[in-house]
Design a protein around this motif. Structure first.
Motif, PDB file in Angstrom:
ATOM      1  N   VAL A 131       0.809  -1.282   0.005  1.00  0.00           N
ATOM      2  CA  VAL A 131      -0.129   0.046  -0.029  1.00  0.00           C
ATOM      3  C   VAL A 131       0.757   1.302  -0.156  1.00  0.00           C
ATOM      4  O   VAL A 131       0.600   2.220  -0.815  1.00  0.00           O
ATOM      5  CB  VAL A 131      -0.939  -0.099   1.145  1.00  0.00           C
ATOM      6  N   PRO A 132       1.856   1.598   0.917  1.00  0.00           N
ATOM      7  CA  PRO A 132       2.745   2.509   0.668  1.00  0.00           C
ATOM      8  C   PRO A 132       3.182   3.042  -0.510  1.00  0.00           C
ATOM      9  O   PRO A 132       3.344   4.138  -0.942  1.00  0.00           O
ATOM     10  CB  PRO A 132       3.693   2.397   1.985  1.00  0.00           C
ATOM     11  N   GLN A 133       3.829   1.960  -1.234  1.00  0.00           N
ATOM     12  CA  GLN A 133       4.158   2.312  -2.600  1.00  0.00           C
ATOM     13  C   GLN A 133       3.219   2.521  -3.567  1.00  0.00           C
ATOM     14  O   GLN A 133       3.536   3.368  -4.341  1.00  0.00           O
ATOM     15  CB  GLN A 133       4.995   0.871  -2.908  1.00  0.00           C
ATOM     16  N   SER A 134       2.145   1.674  -3.547  1.00  0.00           N
ATOM     17  CA  SER A 134       1.026   2.002  -4.690  1.00  0.00           C
ATOM     18  C   SER A 134       0.235   3.162  -4.366  1.00  0.00           C
ATOM     19  O   SER A 134      -0.002   4.048  -5.546  1.00  0.00           O
ATOM     20  CB  SER A 134       0.094   0.649  -4.688  1.00  0.00           C
ATOM     21  N   THR A 135       0.111   3.818  -3.200  1.00  0.00           N
ATOM     22  CA  THR A 135      -0.839   5.013  -2.974  1.00  0.00           C
ATOM     23  C   THR A 135       0.365   6.257  -3.402  1.00  0.00           C
ATOM     24  O   THR A 135      -0.018   7.143  -3.812  1.00  0.00           O
ATOM     25  CB  THR A 135      -1.301   4.969  -1.717  1.00  0.00           C
ATOM     26  N   THR A 136       1.373   5.788  -2.952  1.00  0.00           N
ATOM     27  CA  THR A 136       2.458   6.916  -3.076  1.00  0.00           C
ATOM     28  C   THR A 136       2.497   7.309  -4.498  1.00  0.00           C
ATOM     29  O   THR A 136       2.724   8.510  -5.196  1.00  0.00           O
ATOM     30  CB  THR A 136       3.607   6.389  -2.450  1.00  0.00           C
ATOM     31  N   GLN A 169      -7.482  12.607   2.936  1.00  0.00           N
ATOM     32  CA  GLN A 169      -7.404  12.291   4.245  1.00  0.00           C
ATOM     33  C   GLN A 169      -6.825  11.148   4.672  1.00  0.00           C
ATOM     34  O   GLN A 169      -6.393  11.250   5.912  1.00  0.00           O
ATOM     35  CB  GLN A 169      -8.903  12.603   4.788  1.00  0.00           C
ATOM     36  N   TRP A 170      -6.558  10.269   3.871  1.00  0.00           N
ATOM     37  CA  TRP A 170      -6.138   8.966   4.383  1.00  0.00           C
ATOM     38  C   TRP A 170      -4.740   8.854   4.099  1.00  0.00           C
ATOM     39  O   TRP A 170      -3.998   7.548   4.277  1.00  0.00           O
ATOM     40  CB  TRP A 170      -6.950   7.795   3.827  1.00  0.00           C
ATOM     41  N   LEU A 171      -4.009   9.785   3.454  1.00  0.00           N
ATOM     42  CA  LEU A 171      -2.720   9.257   2.671  1.00  0.00           C
ATOM     43  C   LEU A 171      -1.528   9.031   3.817  1.00  0.00           C
ATOM     44  O   LEU A 171      -0.746   8.146   3.639  1.00  0.00           O
ATOM     45  CB  LEU A 171      -2.198  10.190   1.946  1.00  0.00           C
ATOM     46  N   GLU A 172      -1.793   9.716   5.030  1.00  0.00           N
ATOM     47  CA  GLU A 172      -0.720   9.270   6.017  1.00  0.00           C
ATOM     48  C   GLU A 172      -0.749   7.808   6.740  1.00  0.00           C
ATOM     49  O   GLU A 172       0.254   7.198   6.643  1.00  0.00           O
ATOM     50  CB  GLU A 172      -0.531  10.425   7.109  1.00  0.00           C
ATOM     51  N   ASP A 173      -2.208   7.551   6.755  1.00  0.00           N
ATOM     52  CA  ASP A 173      -2.351   6.173   7.287  1.00  0.00           C
ATOM     53  C   ASP A 173      -1.863   5.035   6.284  1.00  0.00           C
ATOM     54  O   ASP A 173      -1.475   4.013   6.701  1.00  0.00           O
ATOM     55  CB  ASP A 173      -3.742   5.738   7.763  1.00  0.00           C
ATOM     56  N   ASP A 174      -2.004   5.518   4.902  1.00  0.00           N
ATOM     57  CA  ASP A 174      -1.514   4.663   3.929  1.00  0.00           C
ATOM     58  C   ASP A 174       0.010   4.778   3.916  1.00  0.00           C
ATOM     59  O   ASP A 174       0.608   3.807   2.963  1.00  0.00           O
ATOM     60  CB  ASP A 174      -2.303   4.956   2.588  1.00  0.00           C
ATOM     61  N   GLY A 175       0.786   5.398   4.328  1.00  0.00           N
ATOM     62  CA  GLY A 175       2.436   5.273   4.532  1.00  0.00           C
ATOM     63  C   GLY A 175       2.860   6.094   3.324  1.00  0.00           C
ATOM     64  O   GLY A 175       3.996   6.238   3.018  1.00  0.00           O
ATOM     65  N   VAL A 176       2.080   7.477   2.957  1.00  0.00           N
ATOM     66  CA  VAL A 176       2.601   8.330   1.890  1.00  0.00           C
ATOM     67  C   VAL A 176       3.282   9.262   2.643  1.00  0.00           C
ATOM     68  O   VAL A 176       2.840   9.958   3.525  1.00  0.00           O
ATOM     69  CB  VAL A 176       1.541   8.767   1.083  1.00  0.00           C
ATOM     70  N   ASP A 177       4.543   9.468   2.195  1.00  0.00           N
ATOM     71  CA  ASP A 177       5.534  10.654   2.730  1.00  0.00           C
ATOM     72  C   ASP A 177       4.728  12.167   2.327  1.00  0.00           C
ATOM     73  O   ASP A 177       4.811  12.236   0.900  1.00  0.00           O
ATOM     74  CB  ASP A 177       6.843  10.387   2.300  1.00  0.00           C
ATOM     75  N   SER A 178       4.024  12.674   2.885  1.00  0.00           N
ATOM     76  CA  SER A 178       3.331  13.894   2.460  1.00  0.00           C
ATOM     77  C   SER A 178       4.357  15.051   2.268  1.00  0.00           C
ATOM     78  O   SER A 178       4.192  16.040   1.220  1.00  0.00           O
ATOM     79  CB  SER A 178       2.621  14.570   3.592  1.00  0.00           C
ATOM     80  N   SER A 179       5.583  14.999   2.489  1.00  0.00           N
ATOM     81  CA  SER A 179       6.631  16.068   2.037  1.00  0.00           C
ATOM     82  C   SER A 179       7.036  15.942   0.593  1.00  0.00           C
ATOM     83  O   SER A 179       7.498  16.853   0.023  1.00  0.00           O
ATOM     84  CB  SER A 179       7.859  15.855   2.782  1.00  0.00           C
TER      85      SER A 179
END
Length: 207
Positions: A131-136, A169-179
């Protein structure tokens, strides 16, 4: 009068915000996911998919966020929530909303809804790791090539904006680096400052 069936922390928030943006008379019907109300006979009669949102209208029931958002924009043209007289611009907005629905939301759902695609616990664990890879990758594409700015479609606010805000709203929980996605984060912050967004959030979490 419309009735929006919603659940907290779901994509139904996008339709809720759009209804307020349009000035559309509506009421809310909360579906309690913790109590599995989405699978109750009463709700399945409304939406056989057992998901939210569902919009009950005088003409029937609509499901799927892109369809509901387009319906709201077309039903209230005076609110200017889409480029209704420019077929290409409208299709561009629909393409963006379809990407959120069919790709970004699905990538997110692999974190907690693996039973939709597999049966083995090992498969669920593998999905969660991915998930972190695909959502990022999804948000990087939005950041670099799809978000025109300052709003999704450029200078004009459309129903694509509450949809991106809701999904983001969900991206942090999905492991996306917001920076790595500053423009998406700026958009989310800009949306959060809007009175209609604050109203929708307050209404959904007041229950």
């Amino acid at each position: 009068m419309f009735t929006l069936c919603y659940a907290q922390h779901t994509c139904a928030l996008a339709s809720h915000i759009a209804l307020i943006d349009a000035g559309a008379p509506h009421e809310l019907k909360r579906i309690n996911f913790r109590a599995m109300e989405q699978q109750s006979p009463g709700y399945v009669a409304i939406n056989p998919k057992a998901r939210v949102p569902s919009l009950i209208t005088p003409r029937g029931i609509l499901t799927e966020t892109p369809a509901i958002l387009a319906f709201i924009a077309q039903s209230y043209p005076e609110a200017r929530l889409a480029s209704l007289h420019d077929s290409f611009a409208f299709a561009e907005m629909q393409a963006f909303n379809s990407y959120l629905c069919a790709t970004v939301h699905v990538a997110h759902a692999h974190r907690m809804r693996g039973t939709r695609w597999a049966d083995e616990e090992a498969s669920f664990a593998d999905m969660r790791r991915k998930v972190p890879q695909s959502t990022t990758a999804c948000y990087e594409l939005i950041e670099q090539g799809m978000l025109k700015g300052p709003w999704v479609m450029g200078e004009a606010y459309t129903v694509a904006d509450p949809y991106l805000f809701t999904i983001a709203q969900w991206l942090e929980d999905d492991g996306v680096d917001s920076s790595g996605i500053p423009r998406v984060m700026e958009h989310r912050s800009r949306m959060l400052d809007l009175p209609n967004v604050k109203q929708a959030l307050a209404e959904e979490f007041a229950a």
